[in-house]
Motif scaffolding. Structure first.
Motif, PDB file in Angstrom:
ATOM      1  N   THR A 104     -52.395 103.835  17.421  1.00 58.18           N
ATOM      2  CA  THR A 104     -53.026 105.028  16.848  1.00 58.18           C
ATOM      3  C   THR A 104     -54.468 105.171  17.305  1.00 58.18           C
ATOM      4  O   THR A 104     -55.009 106.275  17.289  1.00 58.18           O
ATOM      5  N   LYS A 105     -55.109 104.083  17.693  1.00 61.21           N
ATOM      6  CA  LYS A 105     -56.471 104.129  18.205  1.00 61.21           C
ATOM      7  C   LYS A 105     -56.424 104.117  19.728  1.00 61.21           C
ATOM      8  O   LYS A 105     -55.940 103.153  20.334  1.00 61.21           O
ATOM      9  N   LEU A 106     -56.938 105.195  20.332  1.00 60.77           N
ATOM     10  CA  LEU A 106     -56.782 105.392  21.767  1.00 60.77           C
ATOM     11  C   LEU A 106     -58.131 105.614  22.457  1.00 60.77           C
ATOM     12  O   LEU A 106     -59.156 105.868  21.817  1.00 60.77           O
ATOM     13  N   PHE A 107     -58.085 105.515  23.782  1.00 58.01           N
ATOM     14  CA  PHE A 107     -59.255 105.688  24.654  1.00 58.01           C
ATOM     15  C   PHE A 107     -58.894 106.717  25.715  1.00 58.01           C
ATOM     16  O   PHE A 107     -57.769 106.721  26.233  1.00 58.01           O
ATOM     17  N   ALA A 108     -59.840 107.587  26.047  1.00 60.20           N
ATOM     18  CA  ALA A 108     -59.598 108.582  27.101  1.00 60.20           C
ATOM     19  C   ALA A 108     -60.749 108.603  28.090  1.00 60.20           C
ATOM     20  O   ALA A 108     -61.912 108.356  27.738  1.00 60.20           O
ATOM     21  N   LYS A 109     -60.401 108.882  29.332  1.00 63.32           N
ATOM     22  CA  LYS A 109     -61.393 109.032  30.399  1.00 63.32           C
ATOM     23  C   LYS A 109     -61.157 110.369  31.075  1.00 63.32           C
ATOM     24  O   LYS A 109     -60.018 110.718  31.410  1.00 63.32           O
ATOM     25  N   VAL A 110     -62.228 111.126  31.277  1.00 61.74           N
ATOM     26  CA  VAL A 110     -62.158 112.456  31.870  1.00 61.74           C
ATOM     27  C   VAL A 110     -63.322 112.611  32.851  1.00 61.74           C
ATOM     28  O   VAL A 110     -64.244 111.794  32.866  1.00 61.74           O
ATOM     29  N   PRO A 111     -63.329 113.658  33.685  1.00 58.19           N
ATOM     30  CA  PRO A 111     -64.462 113.841  34.610  1.00 58.19           C
ATOM     31  C   PRO A 111     -65.735 114.213  33.866  1.00 58.19           C
ATOM     32  O   PRO A 111     -65.705 114.739  32.753  1.00 58.19           O
ATOM     33  N   PHE A 112     -66.866 113.941  34.500  1.00 52.01           N
ATOM     34  CA  PHE A 112     -68.126 114.461  33.995  1.00 52.01           C
ATOM     35  C   PHE A 112     -68.130 115.986  34.097  1.00 52.01           C
ATOM     36  O   PHE A 112     -67.416 116.575  34.927  1.00 52.01           O
ATOM     37  N   ALA A 113     -68.945 116.624  33.298  1.00 57.11           N
ATOM     38  CA  ALA A 113     -69.106 118.075  33.383  1.00 57.11           C
ATOM     39  C   ALA A 113     -69.731 118.448  34.729  1.00 57.11           C
ATOM     40  O   ALA A 113     -70.621 117.756  35.229  1.00 57.11           O
ATOM     41  N   ALA A 114     -69.262 119.548  35.302  1.00 58.31           N
ATOM     42  CA  ALA A 114     -69.789 120.016  36.590  1.00 58.31           C
ATOM     43  C   ALA A 114     -71.017 120.892  36.372  1.00 58.31           C
ATOM     44  O   ALA A 114     -71.095 122.034  36.846  1.00 58.31           O
ATOM     45  N   SER A 115     -71.992 120.354  35.662  1.00 57.28           N
ATOM     46  CA  SER A 115     -73.199 121.103  35.356  1.00 57.28           C
ATOM     47  C   SER A 115     -74.292 120.144  34.907  1.00 57.28           C
ATOM     48  O   SER A 115     -74.025 118.993  34.559  1.00 57.28           O
ATOM     49  N   GLY A 116     -75.524 120.614  34.896  1.00 60.05           N
ATOM     50  CA  GLY A 116     -76.633 119.860  34.343  1.00 60.05           C
ATOM     51  C   GLY A 116     -76.846 118.510  35.004  1.00 60.05           C
ATOM     52  O   GLY A 116     -76.699 118.346  36.220  1.00 60.05           O
ATOM     53  N   LYS A 117     -77.155 117.509  34.184  1.00 61.32           N
ATOM     54  CA  LYS A 117     -77.528 116.193  34.680  1.00 61.32           C
ATOM     55  C   LYS A 117     -76.364 115.395  35.244  1.00 61.32           C
ATOM     56  O   LYS A 117     -76.575 114.353  35.871  1.00 61.32           O
TER      57      LYS A 117
END
Length: 451
Positions: A42-55
């Motif tokens: 029930t406790k999970l981890f996710a990885k996604v891309p960084f935002a394509a903006s700002g820093k």
């Protein structure tokens, strides 16, 4: 999950912020199932891309353009190899990637780390943190802050990761994960080592970037290392002798880029499937009742078959340099022993060490190009009163990324490899022993190397 079951609720974790690594955004969450099942986390981890903006714009471009399809290979590592890996890895739940947008997501079980906010980014004390109770998972650890955080002798951790990584490499060579042809399809593959033409060798030109372009970048990098940021580098960087040595090493690495890459893959015995970045932030550690250290591994981005002469540098590049210099031979001996014991061929430790050292010099080429990015993250005006590497402006995760600390740490270590571990001499030996002796070529002229 059974077809008649489903997720009914998603609860984002708002108190714990995950900032380790620099290749994507990471977050924790919980789920509720229509039919609770003890076999489903029930406790999970996710990885996604960084935002394509700002820093994070430059980081997103790096991951979505320069490093793709790294996430595809990570998804393949989980879905193809999860059940057969010779080490623990988090249970894989979902992964997908869009070839149109480069958006991706990977979801795994959450590792039950001891303290997500427990890292010491400041100056370490003289005492090593105490071990945790048996089977309690240490960390999570972050890049380039081993001192003051690892709960034991640093060499112990890297020897353990070396053993489990070498075991995987040996098993891969022995067919445990399928044929070599299958692995080349599912994961990143190097060009055919029997066909030099595929590697871009060129006796009449530098095989990296145009030398004038490199020279311009080096002007800025030398000014940064030897003047602006000299406080975090050894005192000898201000000497003209070192600066000349540094420039020569970087120009030679650039001139022989393709030839070095080919050399590391000429003998196929050194090439095997394996983790591309096996650092303490990509592993999780615990001790058994007898105090013996064990680990699991995650973050399989860029998974592929390549020379361990290059790959091993990326396992060790975040070590404190003093530990690296003291332990590198023992680490490589351990790798060779475990690799062969697990089904791989025998390797020459001394040759492997030369490859690792030159791989470090190759990384410096990329770091030289990153100086403008470094100066954006910590402007020149800030360096006037920075006293050491532990200053929060360069020691913490800046913009929720370890990028700045990692770049500075690795630049420091490679500077010391050049000056204190005969890095330039080892590179010059490559030119004479390999390029001239084995490939039967004339050394590239100064006109080729420098102009």
């Amino acid at each position: 999950m059974d077809k008649d079951n489903r997720v009914t609720k998603i609860i984002l974790e708002k108190k714990i912020k995950v900032t380790t690594g620099n290749n994507g955004g990471k977050f924790l969450f919980e789920v509720r199932y229509a039919k609770p099942d003890p076999d489903l986390h029930t406790k999970l981890f996710a990885k996604v891309p960084f935002a394509a903006s700002g820093k994070t714009m430059s980081d997103r471009l790096s991951s979505s353009v320069n490093k793709q399809p790294a996430e595809l290979y990570e998804i393949n590592a989980y879905r193809y190899l999860e059940a057969t890996l010779p080490m623990k890895t988090p249970r894989f739940y979902f992964g997908d990637i869009s070839n149109e947008t480069s958006n991706w997501i990977i979801i795994t079980e959450r590792i039950d780390f001891h303290d997500f906010n427990g890292n010491n980014f400041g100056k370490p004390s003289a005492e090593t943190p105490k071990p945790l109770p048996p089977y309690e998972i240490e960390g999570p650890y972050d890049k380039c802050i081993d001192a003051g955080n690892l709960r034991g002798d640093h060499e112990e951790y890297y020897l353990l990761m070396t053993r489990v990584g070498a075991r995987m490499a040996g098993l891969a060579r022995n067919g445990a994960y399928g044929s070599q042809d299958l692995l080349k399809i599912a994961f990143r593959a190097s060009p055919d080592h029997t066909k030099p033409a595929l590697w871009g060798l060129n006796p009449d030109a530098a095989t990296g970037e145009p030398p004038k372009q490199v020279s311009t970048k080096l002007d800025l990098a030398i000014s940064f290392i030897c003047d602006t940021a000299k406080v975090v580098f050894p005192p000898y960087v201000t000497a003209q002798a070192f600066q000349s040595k540094f420039r020569k090493a970087m120009m030679l690495v650039n001139a022989y880029t393709a030839e070095i890459n080919y050399w590391m893959h000429m003998d196929n015995d050194y090439t095997a499937l394996g983790h591309m970045n096996l650092n303490v932030d990509n592993a999780y550690f615990w001790r058994d009742a007898d105090g013996k250290l064990d680990c699991g591994v995650f973050d399989w981005g860029g998974m592929g078959s390549s020379s361990y002469g290059a790959k091993l540098w990326w396992w060790y590049y975040c070590m404190d340099h003093n530990v690296f210099a003291k332990s590198i031979t023992k680490l490589l001996e351990t790798f060779c022993e475990q690799y062969q014991a697990s089904g791989g061929p025998g390797l020459d430790v001394k040759l492997l060490q030369k490859m690792v050292i030159i791989s470090g010099l190759q990384q410096m080429s990329g770091l030289v190009s990153a100086v403008p990015q470094i100066m954006k993250m910590c402007p020149k005006k800030n360096w006037a009163d920075i006293q050491d590497r532990y200053d929060p402006r360069i020691g913490l995760n800046v913009d929720d990324k370890s990028t700045l600390r990692t770049y500075l740490h690795c630049m420091n270590s490679i500077v010391r490899i050049i000056e204190e571990m005969k890095g330039l001499e080892i590179l010059e030996e490559f030119v004479q022993d390999v390029y001239v002796g084995m490939l039967k070529q004339t050394p590239k002229s100064d006109a080729i190397v420098y102009s």
